[in-house]
Design an enzyme around this catalytic site. Structure first.
Site, PDB file in Angstrom:
ATOM      1  N   ASP A  15       1.261  -1.117   0.140  1.00 46.35           N
ATOM      2  CA  ASP A  15       0.034   0.392   0.124  1.00 46.35           C
ATOM      3  C   ASP A  15       1.014   1.586   0.582  1.00 46.35           C
ATOM      4  O   ASP A  15       1.908   1.322   0.243  1.00 46.35           O
ATOM      5  CB  ASP A  15      -1.508  -0.234   1.031  1.00 46.35           C
ATOM      6  CG  ASP A  15      -2.120   1.280   1.358  1.00 46.35           C
ATOM      7  OD1 ASP A  15      -2.090   1.495   0.610  1.00 46.35           O
ATOM      8  OD2 ASP A  15      -1.948   2.254   2.247  1.00 46.35           O
ATOM      9  N   ASP A  40      -6.208  -2.192   4.814  1.00 45.48           N
ATOM     10  CA  ASP A  40      -6.084  -2.414   3.555  1.00 45.48           C
ATOM     11  C   ASP A  40      -6.703  -3.950   4.266  1.00 45.48           C
ATOM     12  O   ASP A  40      -5.540  -4.797   3.775  1.00 45.48           O
ATOM     13  CB  ASP A  40      -4.537  -2.553   3.319  1.00 45.48           C
ATOM     14  CG  ASP A  40      -3.980  -1.409   2.321  1.00 45.48           C
ATOM     15  OD1 ASP A  40      -4.854  -1.211   2.280  1.00 45.48           O
ATOM     16  OD2 ASP A  40      -3.412  -0.740   3.191  1.00 45.48           O
ATOM     17  N   ASP A  91      -1.605  -0.867   6.048  1.00 48.21           N
ATOM     18  CA  ASP A  91      -1.327  -0.521   6.977  1.00 48.21           C
ATOM     19  C   ASP A  91      -2.599  -1.460   8.303  1.00 48.21           C
ATOM     20  O   ASP A  91      -2.817  -0.681   9.810  1.00 48.21           O
ATOM     21  CB  ASP A  91      -2.444   0.977   7.070  1.00 48.21           C
ATOM     22  CG  ASP A  91      -3.402   0.984   6.921  1.00 48.21           C
ATOM     23  OD1 ASP A  91      -4.508   0.426   6.415  1.00 48.21           O
ATOM     24  OD2 ASP A  91      -4.164   2.487   6.096  1.00 48.21           O
TER      25      ASP A  91
END
Length: 639
Positions: A318, A514, A510
Site C-alpha cells: 500500500d 487494507d 496499514d
C-alpha cells in the site's frame, strides 16, 4: 526451598525418575551376577511401557497423526528378545527423556514470547474519586474489570494496564515494548497513553478509553498466545517423514539380520533409529523463529506464516502509511473565489471528524493547531477511500477525492501539485470550494526495503493503492517500484492480490483500510505500530515498530528459521542412517548404540535452537540514504 527446586523435575517427569532407578537396579543386579532377576524386572517394566506407548500410538493415529514411536516399540521388543535388556531400558529413558528435553528446548525457544506474556498487567488501581491520591481512595481490581472512563492511578515503574488519556499535566513512559523507541517518551495532559508502556518515576492518573481486551498491549498478548498455539506445516511435513524413515530403518535392520544370521544385529541397528529430529527439532526451530521475530518487534501468527515468509516470491505494498510516513502535514489552503481560507478549513476539518482516513486526521490536527474550533454535524456519512459528506450548520460539506467531489460539484477543478503533495477536495452546498494541500514523503527506509527484497529473491514488487496515478507513480519512482496499480477500490485490490504471481504473495498495508487485501494475500503484513487495532485481525504478521525495515527482518528470520528446521531434520536422519550402516557390521553394541542415539537427539535439538540467532539481514539498522525526488507532478486521493 532449594531441596524443593531439586525435586521438582522428579515430580514433573516421574517416568524418567522410575526408569533411572530401574536402570540402576538392573545394572547392580547384573554386576552381582543376578542376571535372571534383572532380566525379569527389565522385561516387566519395559513391557508395561511398550503397552502404554502402543495405546498412545493408537490415539495419535485416530487423530490423523502418524508417529515414529513404532520404531522405538520394535527396538524395545527386539532388545528384550535378544537379551539386551539394559539397552531396552536406555531406549525407555530416551523416549521419556525426550519430553523433558523438548520442554527445555521449547522454553528456551519461546523465551521472548513468554516475556511479553509474563509482563502483561493483571491488576489496575481504580480511583474511587477523580484526582484522589490517598491509598484508602484507591481500589485494586483485575485489569479485565476496568471500565471505560474509569480513572486509574499508575505508580512509578508500573505498567499501564489499559489504553487511556493522561490526566496528569505530564508523564514520562518507556514504550520500547510497543514501538521499539529506546528512549523514554514524554506525554502531556490529554495525550493517549498505550497499555504496556512503563511509567517513569512519577505517579500519574489516566482515564481509560478502552477495555483491557481492546487495548494495545492485550492485543499483542493475544497475538503471542495464538503464535504459541500454532503448529507449523513443516512439523506436519516432518510427520510425513515418519513412514519412509521407519521403512528404511526396518529394512536396514532386517538386512543386517539376514546377512549376519544373528538376530542381535537387528536390535543393534534399530536402537540407532532416532525419531527426535522429526518429533522435537522442527517445532523447536519454529518456536525459536517466532521468539526471535517477537524480540525484533514483529509478531508472527504461527509457524505456518514463517514458512510462507521463507518462500515469498511477490510483494505488494500500500502507499499511504506504508511506503510513506503516514503523517501528512497541511501545507496550503487554496479556496476558490467566494470562499475564505479560514471558513474552508473549518468546515472541511469539521466534516473530517467523521472520517477514519489518515488525511482526515491531518486536516483535523492542522485546524486545531491554528486555533480553529471544530463544529458538530447534524448528520454525516463516509464512503470508504472516497470521502465524507456532512451537514454542518445547515451547509452540506463534501471532502474527498476529486471524482467524489465532482459528483456533487461539477465545477471541481483538479489541483496543480508538486512532487510528494496530496490534495483533499472540498465542495460546499454543491459548489467547488477549494482544496487542502498536504505533503506525505516516502519513509526514508522504503527504497532500501524494496531494493533488499528485489536482490533477495522477491521477483515481483508492486504498489496497490487507491491514490491517483500521478501521486502513486511519483512515490513509486522514489522508492524503486516499477509496477503501479492506482485508483483502486478495496475489491479491486483484493482481486489483483489474488491474481499476482509468482506465489506466495506478501501484502504490506496499514492493517485498517487494507484489511480485505491483507486477509486475501498469502501473507498479510500490518503496520500496527500506530492506532488502536494493533492486533491487525486480518493480517498474518503485525509490525509493532514504526519502520518498514521490519519487513526485511521478518523475511530474513523466516528464511533462517526454515533453513534451520529442515537442516535439523536432515541432520538427524543423516546421522541415524550413517550410524545404522555402521551398526550393520556389528561394530556398535546395542547398549552403546542406545547411548549414542541420545547424543544424536541432543545434537539435532541444540542445532534447532540456532533459530534464536542467525546471520543479520544485512539491512541498514537505522534508515537509508535519502531517496531521489523526481520533478513530475502528482495529486492525491483518499487511500
Amino acid at each position: 526451598m532449594r531441596r524443593m527446586l531439586l525435586l521438582r523435575p522428579l515430580w514433573r517427569y516421574p517416568i524418567i525418575s522410575v526408569t533411572v532407578v530401574m536402570l540402576a537396579a538392573v545394572v547392580v543386579l547384573h554386576a552381582l551376577g543376578a542376571d535372571a532377576v534383572g532380566r525379569w524386572m527389565a522385561t516387566a517394566y519395559v513391557g508395561a511401557f511398550v503397552a502404554w506407548t502402543l495405546v498412545r500410538m493408537v490415539r495419535d493415529v485416530l487423530r490423523g497423526h502418524v508417529g515414529l514411536d513404532i520404531l522405538a516399540v520394535v527396538a524395545m521388543v527386539a532388545t528384550l528378545a535378544v537379551g539386551e535388556y539394559i539397552a531396552s531400558l536406555i531406549i525407555v529413558l530416551m523416549l521419556s527423556g525426550g519430553e523433558a528435553l523438548e520442554d527445555f528446548a521449547a522454553r528456551r525457544a519461546r523465551r521472548d514470547l513468554t516475556a511479553l506474556l509474563d509482563r502483561s498487567p493483571r491488576t489496575a488501581h481504580v480511583l474511587t474519586h477523580e484526582h484522589a491520591s490517598d491509598s484508602d481512595e484507591v481500589q485494586d481490581v483485575a485489569v479485565e474489570h476496568v471500565g471505560i472512563d474509569d480513572v486509574l492511578l499508575v505508580r512509578p515503574g508500573e505498567i499501564v494496564p489499559v489504553d487511556g488519556i493522561l490526566l496528569t499535566d505530564s508523564g514520562t513512559f518507556d514504550e520500547s515494548s510497543l514501538t521499539g523507541e529506546s528512549l523514554p517518551v514524554t506525554h502531556e495532559a490529554g495525550s493517549e497513553v498505550l497499555s504496556g508502556a512503563i511509567n517513569g518515576n512519577r505517579a500519574v492518573q489516566i482515564r481509560a478509553v478502552r477495555r483491557s481486551a481492546d487495548s494495545q498491549y492485550q492485543q499483542i498478548v493475544a497475538l503471542v498466545r495464538a503464535a504459541e498455539d500454532s503448529r507449523a506445516p513443516v512439523v506436519r511435513l516432518a510427520d510425513r517423514f515418519a513412514i519412509p524413515f521407519t521403512a528404511v530403518s526396518l529394512a536396514l535392520a532386517g538386512i543386517a539380520w539376514a546377512i549376519s544370521g544373528d538376530p542381535t544385529r537387528f536390535a543393534e541397528v534399530l536402537v540407532l533409529a532416532t525419531p527426535c529430529p522429526l518429533l522435537i527439532a522442527a517445532p523447536v526451530a519454529f518456536l525459536g523463529g517466532l521468539s526471535r521475530a517477537a524480540k525484533a518487534g514483529v509478531i508472527v501468527k504461527g509457524g505456518g506464516v514463517v514458512e510462507q515468509l521463507a518462500r515469498v516470491r511477490s510483494a505488494a505494498f500500500d502507499k499511504t502509511g506504508t511506503l510513506t510516513q503516514g503523517q501528512p502535514t497541511l501545507v496550503d489552503v487554496r479556496p476558490v473565489d467566494g470562499f475564505e481560507a479560514g471558513d474552508l478549513l473549518q468546515l472541511a476539518a469539521s466534516a473530517e471528524q467523521y472520517s477514519s482516513h489518515v488525511l482526515a486526521d491531518s486536516i483535523r490536527r492542522a485546524a486545531v493547531e491554528r486555533g480553529i474550533d471544530l463544529l458538530a454535524a447534524e448528520e454525516a456519512s463516509e464512503v470508504a477511500t472516497n470521502g465524507v459528506t456532512a451537514v454542518i450548520g445547515g451547509r452540506t460539506v463534501v471532502v474527498g477525492k476529486p471524482a467524489y467531489v465532482a459528483a456533487v460539484a461539477a465545477d471541481t477543478v483538479r489541483a496543480d501539485l508538486t512532487t510528494g503533495e496530496a490534495a483533499a477536495y472540498v465542495a460546499i452546498d454543491g459548489r467547488f470550494a477549494g482544496i487542502l494541500v498536504l505533503a506525505d514523503d516516502p519513509r526514508p527506509e522504503s527504497p532500501a526495503v524494496v531494493s533488499w527484497l528485489r536482490s533477495n529473491g522477491v521477483e515481483r514488487i508492486v504498489m496497490l493503492t487507491g491514490d491517483t496515478r500521478a501521486t502513486a507513480e511519483s512515490i513509486a519512482r522514489q522508492t524503486g517500484i516499477d509496477e503501479v496499480h492506482a485508483e483502486l477500490l478495496p475489491p479491486e485490490k483484493v482481486h489483483l492480490a489474488a491474481d499476482l504471481h509468482p506465489r506466495p504473495v506478501m501484502m504490506v498495508g496499514d492493517g485498517v483500510n487494507d484489511a480485505p487485501v491483507l486477509a486475501a494475500s498469502d501473507i498479510g503484513v500490518a503496520m500496527g505500530a500506530k492506532g488502536a487495532t494493533a492486533a491487525g485481525d486480518a493480517a498474518d504478521i503485525v509490525i509493532l515498530v514504526d519502520s518498514l525495515g521490519k519487513v526485511v527482518d521478518a523475511v530474513s528470520i523466516g528464511r533462517h528459521t526454515l533453513r534451520v528446521a529442515l537442516t535439523a531434520i536432515w541432520l538427524g536422519i543423516g546421522l541415524s542412517v550413517g550410524l545404522m550402516l555402521i551398526a550393520m557390521t556389528g561394530a556398535i553394541p546395542a547398549v552403546a548404540g542406545a547411548l549414542t542415539q541420545e547424543f544424536v537427539d541432543l545434537a539435532t535439538i541444540l542445532y534447532a535452537l540456532r533459530a534464536l540467532g542467525g546471520p543479520p539481514s544485512g539491512f541498514p539498522a537505522a534508515g537509508s540514504p535519502p531517496s531521489r525526488r523526481s520533478d513530475t507532478e502528482s495529486e492525491s486521493h483518499r487511500v
